[in-house]
Motif scaffolding. Structure first.
Motif: not given
Length: 393
Positions: A256-274
Motif C-alpha cells: 500500500v505504501f509503494l502504491a501510493g508513492y507510485g500514484a503520487a508521481q501522477a498528480v501535480p504539485g509537491p511530492l510531500f502530499t504523499f
C-alpha cells in the motif's frame, strides 16, 4: 491574499514534473508574467530553499506569497499549490482501503514497479549534481552502506550528520562573494529568530509530548514533522523517512505504501502530499481524527518545518550563505542524502516491486521513457498501471 491563492491554485492543478519543473513554472508566472519580483530576487529565493531542508518548490511558493501579501499570502500560496494533489491522493487512499482487492491488483503492482524507475531517475540526477567529486561520491556510497547495514530512521540521521562533518572538515568548495538580491529578506531578524527557535523546540518537544500523552497519532505527527525537517536534496528523499515511520510498526503495508508513492508521481504539485495519502490509509484505530482529519493533520505536520525554516531564515540568508563552513557542511549533507535515497531504492522499493523478469523489464522501460525519451511522469505511471492491470507483469 485571494490573488495569491488563485495564482497558486492554477499552478497546483497544472504543475507536473517535480520540483525542478515547478520552479520553472513559478519563474514564468511570477517573474515574467505577473512581475511580482525580478530575476535576481527570484534566484536568491531558489538558492535559499535549496539550501534549507524541506520541499524546495513549496518553500519558494511560501516565500513568494509572503512577499506579495504577508503572512496570509504565505498560507494562501501553500494551500493553493498543495490542495489539488493532496485531495487526489486522499481519494486514491480511500479507494485502496475500501476495496481491499484493489490493493492486491495488477494496477497497484504496476504502480510499485514504476516507483523503481522514478527513484532510480532521482538518484541518478541527484548524484550528478550533488556528488561531482570523489569525496562526495564516497560519502554517498558510505551512507547507503550504513543505512542498508543498520536500517532505521536513526541511522539515516547519523548518515546525514556524518556527511555534514566530513563536508565541513574535508571538502573544499569554490569561494566567492554572493551578490545581494534587490529585494533581500522578509521581516526582521527578531521574528526570524523566533520562528527558527520554534522549529527546534517542536523537533524535540513533539515526540516527548506524544510519549507523555500516550497518543499514537501525535507520535506519528512527530515522525512526519521530523521527516519534513530532515529532507535535503528533493522530495524523493522523504520516501525512506516516511517508510521507516509507518511500515516497520505495521501501520501501513509495503504494498500500500509503494502504491501510493507510485500514484503520487501522477498528480501535480509537491511530492510531500504523499503524507496525506498515508494519513488516509492508516488503520481504523489510528484514525481518531477521521480519514480526512488524519490526512490533513499529517500533511500539516510534514509541511510545518518548511514554513518555519524558510520564513525564519529569510532575514539571515545573505550573511548565512556567505560562510564557507556552512556551505561545506551542507554539501556533505546533500551527498549523504543521495546515499540514503540509493539505499531506499533497493529496500523497500526494489525488494517489494521486482519479483520477475517481466517486472524488471517494465521498470527498465519506465526508466528509459523518463530519462531518455523524457516522457511526462503522468504517462509513464498510467502505462505501468495499465501493464499491471492487463497482466503483463
Amino acid at each position: 491574499m485571494l490573488e495569491v491563492f488563485l495564482a497558486f491554485l492554477k499552478l497546483g492543478l497544472t504543475s507536473f514534473g517535480g520540483p525542478v519543473a515547478h520552479l520553472g513554472y513559478f519563474r514564468s508566472e511570477f517573474v515574467e508574467r505577473r512581475q511580482w519580483l525580478d530575476d535576481r530576487s527570484y534566484t536568491d529565493l531558489v538558492a535559499l530553499c535549496q539550501f534549507l531542508p524541506g520541499p524546495a518548490s513549496s518553500q519558494v511558493g511560501m516565500a513568494l506569497g509572503m512577499k506579495r501579501a504577508g503572512w496570509p499570502g504565505a498560507l494562501a500560496a501553500w494551500v493553493g499549490f498543495t490542495l489539488p494533489s493532496a485531495a487526489l491522493l486522499i481519494l486514491f487512499a480511500f479507494g485502496v482501503t475500501r476495496w481491499a482487492a484493489f490493493a492486491q491488483s495488477g494496477a497497484v503492482h504496476g504502480l510499485k514497479v514504476v516507483a523503481v524507475a522514478v527513484v532510480a531517475q532521482a538518484v541518478m540526477g541527484m548524484g550528478r549534481s550533488l556528488c561531482p567529486d570523489r569525496l562526495r561520491a564516497a560519502v554517498a556510497i558510505a551512507a547507503a552502506a550504513l543505512v542498508l547495514w543498520v536500517p532505521s530512521a536513526f541511522t539515516q540521521i547519523i548518515a546525514m550528520a556524518l556527511g555534514a562533518l566530513i563536508g565541513r572538515l574535508a571538502l573544499r568548495l569554490p569561494t566567492g562573494a554572493v551578490p545581494v538580491a534587490e529585494h533581500e529578506g522578509i521581516g526582521n531578524k527578531r521574528t526570524g529568530a523566533a520562528l527558527l527557535a520554534i522549529f527546534v523546540v517542536l523537533l524535540f518537544a513533539l515526540p516527548a509530548l506524544a510519549a507523555a500523552w500516550q497518543s499514537p497519532m501525535w507520535l506519528l505527527a512527530a515522525e512526519f514533522y521530523r521527516a519534513g525537517s530532515l529532507v535535503f536534496g528533493g522530495g524523493h528523499v522523504v520516501l525512506p523517512l516516511l517508510q521507516s515511520a509507518v511500515v516497520p510498526p505495521g501501520l501501513v503495508s509495503n504494498d500500500v505504501f509503494l502504491a501510493g508513492y507510485g500514484a503520487a508521481q501522477a498528480v501535480p504539485g509537491p511530492l510531500f502530499t504523499f503524507a496525506a495519502y498515508l494519513g488516509a490509509v492508516l488503520p481504523q484505530p489510528m484514525l481518531a481524527w477521521g480519514g480526512w482529519g488524519s490526512a490533513l493533520g499529517l500533511l500539516g505536520a510534514i509541511f510545518l518545518p518548511a514554513f518555519l525554516l524558510v520564513i525564519g531564515a529569510l532575514p539571515f540568508w545573505q550573511s548565512l550563505r556567505q560562510r564557507p563552513g556552512v556551505q561545506q557542511a551542507m554539501a556533505g549533507v546533500n551527498a549523504a542524502v543521495v546515499g540514503v535515497l540509493l539505499a531506499a531504492m533497493y529496500d523497500p522499493v526494489w525488494t517489494s516491486a521486482i519479483h520477475s523478469r517481466a517486472d524488471f523489464a517494465l521498470a527498465l522501460l519506465a526508466f528509459g521513457l523518463l530519462v531518455f525519451a523524457r516522457w511526462s511522469p503522468v504517462w509513464v505511471v498510467l502505462l505501468a498501471a495499465l501493464a499491471g492491470w492487463s497482466g503483463v507483469v
